[in-house]
Design a protein around this motif. Structure first.
Motif, PDB file in Angstrom:
ATOM      1  N   MET A   1      70.560  26.173  -6.348  1.00  0.00           N
ATOM      2  CA  MET A   1      70.852  25.134  -7.299  1.00  0.00           C
ATOM      3  C   MET A   1      71.245  25.739  -8.657  1.00  0.00           C
ATOM      4  O   MET A   1      72.065  25.182  -9.361  1.00  0.00           O
ATOM      5  CB  MET A   1      69.648  24.218  -7.449  1.00  0.00           C
ATOM      6  CG  MET A   1      70.005  22.982  -8.197  1.00  0.00           C
ATOM      7  SD  MET A   1      68.760  21.724  -8.389  1.00  0.00           S
ATOM      8  CE  MET A   1      68.214  21.359  -6.783  1.00  0.00           C
ATOM      9  N   ILE A   2      70.668  26.876  -8.986  1.00  0.00           N
ATOM     10  CA  ILE A   2      70.990  27.513 -10.252  1.00  0.00           C
ATOM     11  C   ILE A   2      72.444  27.980 -10.257  1.00  0.00           C
ATOM     12  O   ILE A   2      73.138  27.866 -11.266  1.00  0.00           O
ATOM     13  CB  ILE A   2      70.025  28.689 -10.529  1.00  0.00           C
ATOM     14  CG1 ILE A   2      68.636  28.131 -10.795  1.00  0.00           C
ATOM     15  CG2 ILE A   2      70.508  29.529 -11.696  1.00  0.00           C
ATOM     16  CD1 ILE A   2      67.572  29.173 -10.941  1.00  0.00           C
ATOM     17  N   CYS A   3      72.922  28.477  -9.119  1.00  0.00           N
ATOM     18  CA  CYS A   3      74.314  28.933  -9.060  1.00  0.00           C
ATOM     19  C   CYS A   3      75.285  27.759  -9.121  1.00  0.00           C
ATOM     20  O   CYS A   3      76.389  27.907  -9.646  1.00  0.00           O
ATOM     21  CB  CYS A   3      74.543  29.767  -7.811  1.00  0.00           C
ATOM     22  SG  CYS A   3      73.891  31.429  -7.985  1.00  0.00           S
ATOM     23  N   ALA A   4      74.908  26.612  -8.583  1.00  0.00           N
ATOM     24  CA  ALA A   4      75.760  25.429  -8.719  1.00  0.00           C
ATOM     25  C   ALA A   4      75.848  25.017 -10.184  1.00  0.00           C
ATOM     26  O   ALA A   4      76.913  24.643 -10.679  1.00  0.00           O
ATOM     27  CB  ALA A   4      75.217  24.284  -7.879  1.00  0.00           C
ATOM     28  N   LEU A   5      74.724  25.109 -10.877  1.00  0.00           N
ATOM     29  CA  LEU A   5      74.711  24.822 -12.306  1.00  0.00           C
ATOM     30  C   LEU A   5      75.538  25.862 -13.065  1.00  0.00           C
ATOM     31  O   LEU A   5      76.270  25.527 -14.003  1.00  0.00           O
ATOM     32  CB  LEU A   5      73.278  24.811 -12.826  1.00  0.00           C
ATOM     33  CG  LEU A   5      73.085  24.401 -14.276  1.00  0.00           C
ATOM     34  CD1 LEU A   5      73.602  22.991 -14.501  1.00  0.00           C
ATOM     35  CD2 LEU A   5      71.614  24.480 -14.635  1.00  0.00           C
ATOM     36  N   ALA A   6      75.466  27.117 -12.636  1.00  0.00           N
ATOM     37  CA  ALA A   6      76.267  28.169 -13.254  1.00  0.00           C
ATOM     38  C   ALA A   6      77.754  27.916 -13.036  1.00  0.00           C
ATOM     39  O   ALA A   6      78.573  28.156 -13.931  1.00  0.00           O
ATOM     40  CB  ALA A   6      75.876  29.528 -12.698  1.00  0.00           C
ATOM     41  N   GLY A   7      78.128  27.448 -11.847  1.00  0.00           N
ATOM     42  CA  GLY A   7      79.530  27.112 -11.590  1.00  0.00           C
ATOM     43  C   GLY A   7      80.011  25.979 -12.468  1.00  0.00           C
ATOM     44  O   GLY A   7      81.131  26.007 -12.986  1.00  0.00           O
ATOM     45  N   ALA A   8      79.157  24.973 -12.665  1.00  0.00           N
ATOM     46  CA  ALA A   8      79.511  23.872 -13.560  1.00  0.00           C
ATOM     47  C   ALA A   8      79.636  24.370 -14.997  1.00  0.00           C
ATOM     48  O   ALA A   8      80.557  23.979 -15.723  1.00  0.00           O
ATOM     49  CB  ALA A   8      78.466  22.766 -13.465  1.00  0.00           C
ATOM     50  N   ALA A   9      78.721  25.239 -15.411  1.00  0.00           N
ATOM     51  CA  ALA A   9      78.781  25.794 -16.762  1.00  0.00           C
ATOM     52  C   ALA A   9      80.028  26.659 -16.934  1.00  0.00           C
ATOM     53  O   ALA A   9      80.663  26.643 -18.001  1.00  0.00           O
ATOM     54  CB  ALA A   9      77.526  26.609 -17.047  1.00  0.00           C
ATOM     55  N   GLY A  34      78.799  21.917  -5.709  1.00  0.00           N
ATOM     56  CA  GLY A  34      78.162  23.218  -5.503  1.00  0.00           C
ATOM     57  C   GLY A  34      76.893  23.102  -4.679  1.00  0.00           C
ATOM     58  O   GLY A  34      76.638  23.918  -3.788  1.00  0.00           O
ATOM     59  N   VAL A  35      76.103  22.073  -4.941  1.00  0.00           N
ATOM     60  CA  VAL A  35      74.852  21.879  -4.198  1.00  0.00           C
ATOM     61  C   VAL A  35      75.137  21.520  -2.744  1.00  0.00           C
ATOM     62  O   VAL A  35      74.547  22.091  -1.823  1.00  0.00           O
ATOM     63  CB  VAL A  35      73.983  20.795  -4.874  1.00  0.00           C
ATOM     64  CG1 VAL A  35      72.818  20.400  -3.990  1.00  0.00           C
ATOM     65  CG2 VAL A  35      73.472  21.288  -6.216  1.00  0.00           C
ATOM     66  N   TYR A  36      76.046  20.584  -2.520  1.00  0.00           N
ATOM     67  CA  TYR A  36      76.284  20.101  -1.159  1.00  0.00           C
ATOM     68  C   TYR A  36      77.152  21.027  -0.313  1.00  0.00           C
ATOM     69  O   TYR A  36      77.054  21.009   0.914  1.00  0.00           O
ATOM     70  CB  TYR A  36      76.905  18.702  -1.183  1.00  0.00           C
ATOM     71  CG  TYR A  36      75.893  17.648  -1.504  1.00  0.00           C
ATOM     72  CD1 TYR A  36      74.880  17.333  -0.609  1.00  0.00           C
ATOM     73  CD2 TYR A  36      75.917  16.968  -2.703  1.00  0.00           C
ATOM     74  CE1 TYR A  36      73.931  16.380  -0.894  1.00  0.00           C
ATOM     75  CE2 TYR A  36      74.973  16.009  -3.015  1.00  0.00           C
ATOM     76  CZ  TYR A  36      73.981  15.723  -2.099  1.00  0.00           C
ATOM     77  OH  TYR A  36      73.040  14.783  -2.403  1.00  0.00           O
ATOM     78  N   CYS A  37      78.002  21.812  -0.913  1.00  0.00           N
ATOM     79  CA  CYS A  37      78.924  22.656  -0.153  1.00  0.00           C
ATOM     80  C   CYS A  37      78.533  24.126  -0.147  1.00  0.00           C
ATOM     81  O   CYS A  37      79.309  24.967   0.300  1.00  0.00           O
ATOM     82  CB  CYS A  37      80.339  22.507  -0.710  1.00  0.00           C
ATOM     83  SG  CYS A  37      80.973  20.833  -0.604  1.00  0.00           S
ATOM     84  N   ALA A  38      77.341  24.449  -0.619  1.00  0.00           N
ATOM     85  CA  ALA A  38      76.927  25.850  -0.742  1.00  0.00           C
ATOM     86  C   ALA A  38      76.926  26.566   0.600  1.00  0.00           C
ATOM     87  O   ALA A  38      77.459  27.669   0.728  1.00  0.00           O
ATOM     88  CB  ALA A  38      75.545  25.930  -1.388  1.00  0.00           C
ATOM     89  N   GLY A  39      76.324  25.970   1.617  1.00  0.00           N
ATOM     90  CA  GLY A  39      76.237  26.609   2.929  1.00  0.00           C
ATOM     91  C   GLY A  39      77.589  26.819   3.579  1.00  0.00           C
ATOM     92  O   GLY A  39      77.871  27.890   4.128  1.00  0.00           O
ATOM     93  N   VAL A  40      78.420  25.791   3.516  1.00  0.00           N
ATOM     94  CA  VAL A  40      79.750  25.886   4.126  1.00  0.00           C
ATOM     95  C   VAL A  40      80.591  26.937   3.415  1.00  0.00           C
ATOM     96  O   VAL A  40      81.256  27.753   4.062  1.00  0.00           O
ATOM     97  CB  VAL A  40      80.457  24.516   4.087  1.00  0.00           C
ATOM     98  CG1 VAL A  40      81.884  24.619   4.578  1.00  0.00           C
ATOM     99  CG2 VAL A  40      79.687  23.500   4.911  1.00  0.00           C
ATOM    100  N   ALA A  41      80.557  26.938   2.082  1.00  0.00           N
ATOM    101  CA  ALA A  41      81.325  27.924   1.328  1.00  0.00           C
ATOM    102  C   ALA A  41      80.831  29.335   1.626  1.00  0.00           C
ATOM    103  O   ALA A  41      81.635  30.258   1.787  1.00  0.00           O
ATOM    104  CB  ALA A  41      81.242  27.632  -0.166  1.00  0.00           C
TER     105      ALA A  41
END
Length: 99
Positions: A1-9, A34-41
């Motif tokens: 979740m932190i990396c999804a936030l980092a991507g948004a930032a 980022g949260v929902y597509c993390a595994g697929v990516a």
């Protein structure tokens, strides 16, 4: 979740100036993607890297973790959304093109 936030930032820091409401909306979209597509990516990145590394002798295998997938998915989602929005502004509606 932190990396999804980092991507948004990352998007907010590097994007061209928009109205604050639009920028916040795109940052939220980036975070959710980022949260929902993390595994697929992460799986796609792993497959691409392993396809290239399989030609080495001996073959090497890597595993990309979901946080890296979240960072990439968050960044790509907003990029794709912005390009679609830009294209929709410049494209003519179907049926009204030049003939």
């Amino acid at each position: 979740m932190i990396c999804a936030l980092a991507g948004a930032a990352l998007y907010v820091v590097t994007s061209e100036p928009h109205k604050i409401r639009k920028q916040l909306t795109l940052a939220v979209v980036s975070f959710i993607a980022g949260v929902y597509c993390a595994g697929v990516a992460a799986d796609i990145i792993t497959a691409v890297i392993n396809a290239a590394l399989s030609h080495l002798s001996p073959p090497v295998q890597v595993k990309v973790t979901p946080p890296i997938g979240a960072l990439v998915a968050a960044t790509i989602s907003v990029t794709v959304l912005l390009r679609l929005m830009r294209k929709s502004r410049t494209a003519s509606p179907p049926g009204l093109g030049r003939e």
